[in-house]
Design a protein around this motif. Structure first.
Motif, short mmCIF file in Angstrom:
data_model
loop_
_atom_site.label_atom_id
_atom_site.label_comp_id
_atom_site.label_asym_id
_atom_site.label_seq_id
_atom_site.Cartn_x
_atom_site.Cartn_y
_atom_site.Cartn_z
N ALA A 77 0.64 12.52 -9.31
CA ALA A 77 0.86 11.54 -8.24
C ALA A 77 0.98 12.22 -6.89
O ALA A 77 0.67 11.62 -5.84
CB ALA A 77 2.12 10.72 -8.53
N ALA A 78 1.43 13.47 -6.87
CA ALA A 78 1.63 14.18 -5.61
C ALA A 78 0.32 14.42 -4.86
O ALA A 78 0.33 14.69 -3.66
CB ALA A 78 2.31 15.52 -5.89
N GLU A 79 -0.83 14.29 -5.55
CA GLU A 79 -2.12 14.53 -4.92
C GLU A 79 -2.71 13.27 -4.29
O GLU A 79 -3.76 13.34 -3.63
CB GLU A 79 -3.09 15.09 -5.95
CG GLU A 79 -2.61 16.37 -6.61
CD GLU A 79 -3.50 16.80 -7.76
OE1 GLU A 79 -4.59 16.18 -7.93
OE2 GLU A 79 -3.12 17.72 -8.51
N ALA A 80 -2.06 12.13 -4.47
CA ALA A 80 -2.65 10.86 -4.06
C ALA A 80 -2.11 10.39 -2.71
O ALA A 80 -0.97 10.69 -2.33
CB ALA A 80 -2.39 9.80 -5.12
N ASP A 81 -2.93 9.61 -2.01
CA ASP A 81 -2.50 8.95 -0.77
C ASP A 81 -1.78 7.64 -1.07
O ASP A 81 -0.95 7.18 -0.29
CB ASP A 81 -3.71 8.66 0.11
CG ASP A 81 -4.50 9.90 0.42
OD1 ASP A 81 -3.97 10.79 1.12
OD2 ASP A 81 -5.66 10.00 -0.05
N ILE A 82 -2.14 7.03 -2.21
CA ILE A 82 -1.57 5.76 -2.64
C ILE A 82 -1.19 5.90 -4.11
O ILE A 82 -2.03 6.28 -4.94
CB ILE A 82 -2.57 4.60 -2.46
CG1 ILE A 82 -3.00 4.49 -1.00
CG2 ILE A 82 -1.99 3.28 -2.96
CD1 ILE A 82 -4.23 3.63 -0.78
N VAL A 83 0.06 5.59 -4.42
CA VAL A 83 0.54 5.69 -5.80
C VAL A 83 0.96 4.31 -6.26
O VAL A 83 1.77 3.65 -5.61
CB VAL A 83 1.72 6.68 -5.92
CG1 VAL A 83 2.18 6.78 -7.36
CG2 VAL A 83 1.32 8.05 -5.39
#
Length: 362
Positions: A77-83
């Motif tokens: 999740a840390a790699e996403a712009d939207i979780v």
């Protein structure tokens, strides 16, 4: 923008009524340039009953239903712009909700996407320690499957920063008119899994009319009904795969929608089946719920029943010609106003507005 979406299943509709909703929304977002990864647990035999292969519009990650595997996918999740955490995953729901808010990077948009908002809100009212209540201060936005103003007001009352209904819709590339299939031939068909908060309404709106009209034929599809006592003129089909939905909707004289208790009580919550049936130009009979006229016009695009007697009366009066006219009008309406392309545009505006606010704040 990258989206990490944690949900029940994208590739299987088995015990997973939200599948077509996820597919429609995410396809529309991918067409607008979003890079989507959908994380789902290997649970409830869904992977053994897949409807589709992993789609081109989202990377599909299926993880073992273990604590270790869950933690591994949460780290991504840390790699996403939207979780996004959807409700009703069925495995580690509390841990996933807590985990996605904790793992998201600073500035990422954190969303709880509730595909059963009326039921979730009932649970929250009854449980002060409900995980969604605890997570709301860390959530930027709640999106819901429906529910209108009652659901928006309730979520805001619990402290949600923002709550927006994103209604079900039609993906015309998936649901559309097809040729008849005699496997589904009948006067009235109903498709839905056997659930505790739906069963009594199915008895009233489907089984009661079947008993009252012994000369007409009825078909029920979905999981769990095989052990249910039914009148002799009712056939049970079992699980109906997504690829069969068009034929299931196109073949009967009419198709029935029955809302779950919570959705019927709140209103403004059309099920995916409403748009799937309309997209196939089926003549739809629905149980009555507040807000139906926002989606389909009663007596012209849909027939509305207050109880089982109304269903029986509709069927007794319904000619094939009128059924076709209602189905055609419904198809025209949903293509104009209720497609997933339109829903995707709505969600895209929400996401881009948040990103713009983050840029200003930075």
């Amino acid at each position: 923008m990258k989206i990490a979406f944690y949900g029940s299943s994208l590739v299987s509709s088995y015990w997973n009524g939200a599948a077509t909703y996820y597919r429609g929304i995410l396809r529309a977002l991918a067409e607008r340039g979003y890079d989507i990864t959908f994380y789902e647990p290997d649970a409830f035999e869904r992977q053994q009953h897949r409807d589709i292969d992993p789609p081109p519009y989202a990377k599909s990650v299926v993880y073992p239903a273990t604590v270790e595997a869950m933690r591994a996918v949460l780290a991504e999740a840390a790699e996403a712009d939207i979780v996004v955490k959807a409700n009703g995953v069925g495995v580690f729901d509390r841990e996933l909700l807590e985990g996605v808010t904790a793992a998201a990077r600073p500035g990422a948009l954190k969303i709880f996407w509730d595909v059963d908002a009326a039921a979730t809100l009932d649970e929250m009212r009854a449980d002060a320690d409900h995980p969604v209540r605890a997570a709301l201060p860390s959530i930027d936005m709640v999106l819901t499957y429906g529910g209108g103003a009652p659901v928006v007001d309730a979520y805001r009352g619990f402290g949600a920063a923002e709550c927006v209904p994103v209604y079900n819709a039609l993906d015309p590339t998936t649901h559309h008119p097809v040729e008849r299939d005699e496997r589904f031939a009948c006067d009235l068909a109903f498709l839905g899994n056997r659930l505790p908060d739906r069963e009594a309404r199915v008895e009233e709106f489907f089984l009661r009319p079947a008993a009252a009209l012994p000369d007409q034929s009825f078909l029920i599809g979905g999981n769990g009904w095989d052990s249910k006592a039914m009148p002799a003129n009712v056939r049970h089909r079992g699980h109906v795969f997504t690829a069969e939905h068009n034929a299931f909707n196109c073949t009967p004289r009419a198709v029935l929608n029955v809302a779950r208790d919570s959705m019927a009580h709140v209103g403004f919550s059309p099920a995916t089946r409403v748009f799937e049936a309309a997209g196939a130009a089926a003549c739809l009979i629905t149980d009555a719920w507040e807000g139906i006229e926002l989606f389909l016009e009663p007596d012209r695009e849909v027939l509305v029943a207050r109880d089982g007697q109304d269903v029986a009366d509709h069927l007794a009066a319904l000619t094939p010609e009128r059924a076709r006219a209602i189905g055609a009008a419904a198809l025209e309406r949903v293509l104009a106003e209720h497609t997933y392309d339109l829903r995707g545009a709505q969600v895209d505006v929400l996401f881009r507005a948040h990103a713009a606010r983050e840029r200003v704040a930075a």
